[in-house]
Design an enzyme around this catalytic site. Structure first.
Site, mmCIF file in Angstrom:
data_model
loop_
_atom_site.group_PDB
_atom_site.id
_atom_site.type_symbol
_atom_site.label_atom_id
_atom_site.label_comp_id
_atom_site.label_asym_id
_atom_site.label_seq_id
_atom_site.Cartn_x
_atom_site.Cartn_y
_atom_site.Cartn_z
ATOM 1 N N LYS A 255 1.098 -2.066 16.348
ATOM 2 C CA LYS A 255 2.139 -2.883 16.972
ATOM 3 C C LYS A 255 3.529 -2.325 16.707
ATOM 4 O O LYS A 255 4.462 -2.553 17.457
ATOM 5 C CB LYS A 255 2.061 -4.330 16.475
ATOM 6 C CG LYS A 255 2.382 -4.501 14.990
ATOM 7 C CD LYS A 255 2.531 -5.947 14.595
ATOM 8 C CE LYS A 255 1.224 -6.603 14.241
ATOM 9 N NZ LYS A 255 0.536 -6.072 13.040
ATOM 10 N N HIS B 266 -0.133 -10.046 3.974
ATOM 11 C CA HIS B 266 1.002 -9.228 4.430
ATOM 12 C C HIS B 266 2.250 -9.861 3.828
ATOM 13 O O HIS B 266 2.538 -11.027 4.099
ATOM 14 C CB HIS B 266 1.046 -9.231 5.962
ATOM 15 C CG HIS B 266 2.260 -8.562 6.533
ATOM 16 N ND1 HIS B 266 2.627 -7.277 6.206
ATOM 17 C CD2 HIS B 266 3.201 -8.995 7.422
ATOM 18 C CE1 HIS B 266 3.733 -6.953 6.853
ATOM 19 N NE2 HIS B 266 4.103 -7.988 7.595
ATOM 20 N N GLU C 75 -1.812 -1.923 5.726
ATOM 21 C CA GLU C 75 -1.470 -1.889 7.155
ATOM 22 C C GLU C 75 -0.019 -1.458 7.357
ATOM 23 O O GLU C 75 0.801 -2.213 7.887
ATOM 24 C CB GLU C 75 -1.676 -3.280 7.769
ATOM 25 C CG GLU C 75 -3.098 -3.787 7.702
ATOM 26 C CD GLU C 75 -3.205 -5.269 8.066
ATOM 27 O OE1 GLU C 75 -2.161 -5.903 8.359
ATOM 28 O OE2 GLU C 75 -4.322 -5.789 8.041
HETATM 29 C C1 LIG Z 1 -0.263 -8.496 9.691
HETATM 30 C C2 LIG Z 1 0.713 -7.373 9.714
HETATM 31 N N1 LIG Z 1 0.360 -6.206 9.151
HETATM 32 C C3 LIG Z 1 1.205 -5.142 9.148
HETATM 33 C C4 LIG Z 1 2.450 -5.231 9.719
HETATM 34 C C5 LIG Z 1 3.336 -4.009 9.675
HETATM 35 O O1 LIG Z 1 4.467 -4.268 8.924
HETATM 36 P P1 LIG Z 1 5.456 -3.106 8.479
HETATM 37 O O2 LIG Z 1 5.926 -2.457 9.723
HETATM 38 O O3 LIG Z 1 6.536 -3.802 7.743
HETATM 39 O O4 LIG Z 1 4.679 -2.184 7.594
HETATM 40 C C6 LIG Z 1 2.868 -6.425 10.314
HETATM 41 C C7 LIG Z 1 4.195 -6.530 10.922
HETATM 42 O O5 LIG Z 1 4.637 -7.509 11.421
HETATM 43 C C8 LIG Z 1 1.982 -7.533 10.293
HETATM 44 O O6 LIG Z 1 2.321 -8.710 10.838
#
Ligand SMILES: Cc1ncc(COP(=O)(O)O)c(C=O)c1O
Length: 379
Positions: free
Chosen positions: A69, A172, A247
């Site tokens: 994402k 998270h 993640e």
């Molecule tokens: C469930 C989850 N995992 C991972 C991420 C990735 O976060 P980051 O870009 O801060 O590593 C997000 C971001 O919103 C998330 O909601």
């Protein structure tokens, strides 16, 4: 791990001593001579590579599942697929993208705690078994729509009757985490959930994202990992049989992207003047500036500034007909690149896989990287 042919990748190898920033400057100079001064990105896949080596060094026990994402560019996903990471997909579209690159479903976690039923069915039909949940309602939904799912979550009642295999705990801490102790607390809480057991044989801990994507943040990546590693050793020691994944999203891509924007209008706001005053005292200024790493900047020509795109952000979508900026992919050569070319990737804890890069990628054929086949990772 996936290997790709040169035709799959489309990027330019940078000459030794030439970096992505030089490419930005060069392109700005070229555009300055013409009327076409649209914003553009330069994305350095070599930086993604460096980040991966940094990750493996700093947290060898934790397998990264890139949060698609954050940036679903095919080139980024392909680079990470060839490096052997897993993928955190939040939708059917992301699963489709990752699987279109040949990534085995065992390397995908459907990490969205509120899933659409049709998309759970899609994941089921395409072999994606790991998914997250954070409520009983979601668990029941998964049980109805998925043939054989393996959920990881943080709150549930015993649901053996649903026929689901609950494999672990996922959290998270939130993006832009400023206190590394948040991870320690969450890891210790996860231990409590494991100890509650609830009749499941849990073997997976997912520590989510939240890792900084550049070094200009208050909290550095290694400051976080210096806290996470001892917490893992304490609560989930290597011999506990628990596999640890994460993640990361921004971590992998923030510093790789530089956006150059054309300032087409500007408004000077006096310190004492409210930003909402609508007086138009702006003057046209056609200057291309490079913005790194985020599409806002606090200082331009010595003045405190904020950069706004056609639809709030220069990186905005095709809303109102504004096209997304072109992205020029490059691969810079760094120590990380030389190291991988010469020795392959450092072996991750879970498997000894000597090769980390596509056997030949990009436009330069003289690059020879080891291309030994590597079995799919077992989740
Ligand atoms: C469930 C989850 N995992 C991972 C991420 C990735 O976060 P980051 O870009 O801060 O590593 C997000 C971001 O919103 C998330 O909601």
């Amino acid at each position: 791990m996936n290997t790709f042919t040169p035709a799959d990748f489309d990027f330019t190898f940078l000459e030794e001593g030439f970096c992505a920033r030089d490419m930005v400057e060069q392109r700005i100079n070229e555009l300055s001579m013409s009327d076409d001064r649209d914003a553009f990105y330069v994305a350095d896949l070599g930086d993604v590579l460096k980040k991966h080596l940094r990750w493996v060094r700093a947290m060898p026990r934790v397998t990264p599942f890139y949060a698609v994402k954050c940036n679903d560019s095919r080139a980024v996903v392909m680079t990470l697929a060839s490096l052997g990471t897993g993928f955190d997909c939040a939708s059917k579209t992301e699963i489709q993208l990752v699987q279109s690159l040949g990534v085995d479903p065992s390397r995908i976690i459907y990490a969205n705690p509120c899933k659409q039923m049709s998309q759970i069915k899609y994941a089921s039909a395409h072999g994606v078994q790991m998914m997250t949940f954070d409520s009983e309602v979601e668990l029941v939904k998964v049980a109805r729509c998925h043939e054989n799912s393996k959920p990881a979550g943080c709150s549930w009642s015993a649901h053996g009757s649903l026929g689901l295999d609950i494999i672990g705990v996922s959290f998270h801490v939130g993006s832009g985490c400023t206190d590394p102790e948040t991870y320690t607390q969450a890891i210790s809480d996860a231990r409590c959930v494991f100890d509650m057991g609830l009749g499941y044989n849990m073997t997976l801990l997912d520590i989510g994202g939240g890792f900084p994507g550049s070094d200009d943040t208050k909290l550095k990546f290694e400051e976080i990992t210096a806290v996470i590693n001892p917490a893992l050793d304490k609560y989930f020691p290597a011999d506990s049989g628990v596999r640890v994944i994460a993640e990361p999203g921004r971590y992998y891509v923030c510093s790789a992207y530089t956006l150059a924007v054309n300032i087409i209008a500007k408004k000077v706001v006096m310190k004492e003047q409210s930003a909402s005053d609508d007086e138009d005292d702006g003057a046209n200024d056609r200057t291309l500036i490079a913005v790194h790493p985020a599409p806002t900047c606090s200082w331009v020509n010595g003045c405190s500034s904020t950069t706004w795109g056609p639809t709030l952000s220069p990186a905005s979508s095709t809303f109102n007909g504004f096209q997304k900026p072109d992205i020029h992919y490059v691969m810079s050569r760094s120590n990380a690149f030389q190291q991988i070319s010469a020795q392959g990737l450092p072996a991750p804890v879970e498997e000894a896989c000597p090769s980390g890069m596509p056997s030949c990628c990009g436009r330069e054929s003289s690059l020879e990287l080891p291309a030994k086949p590597c079995p799919a990772r077992v989740l």
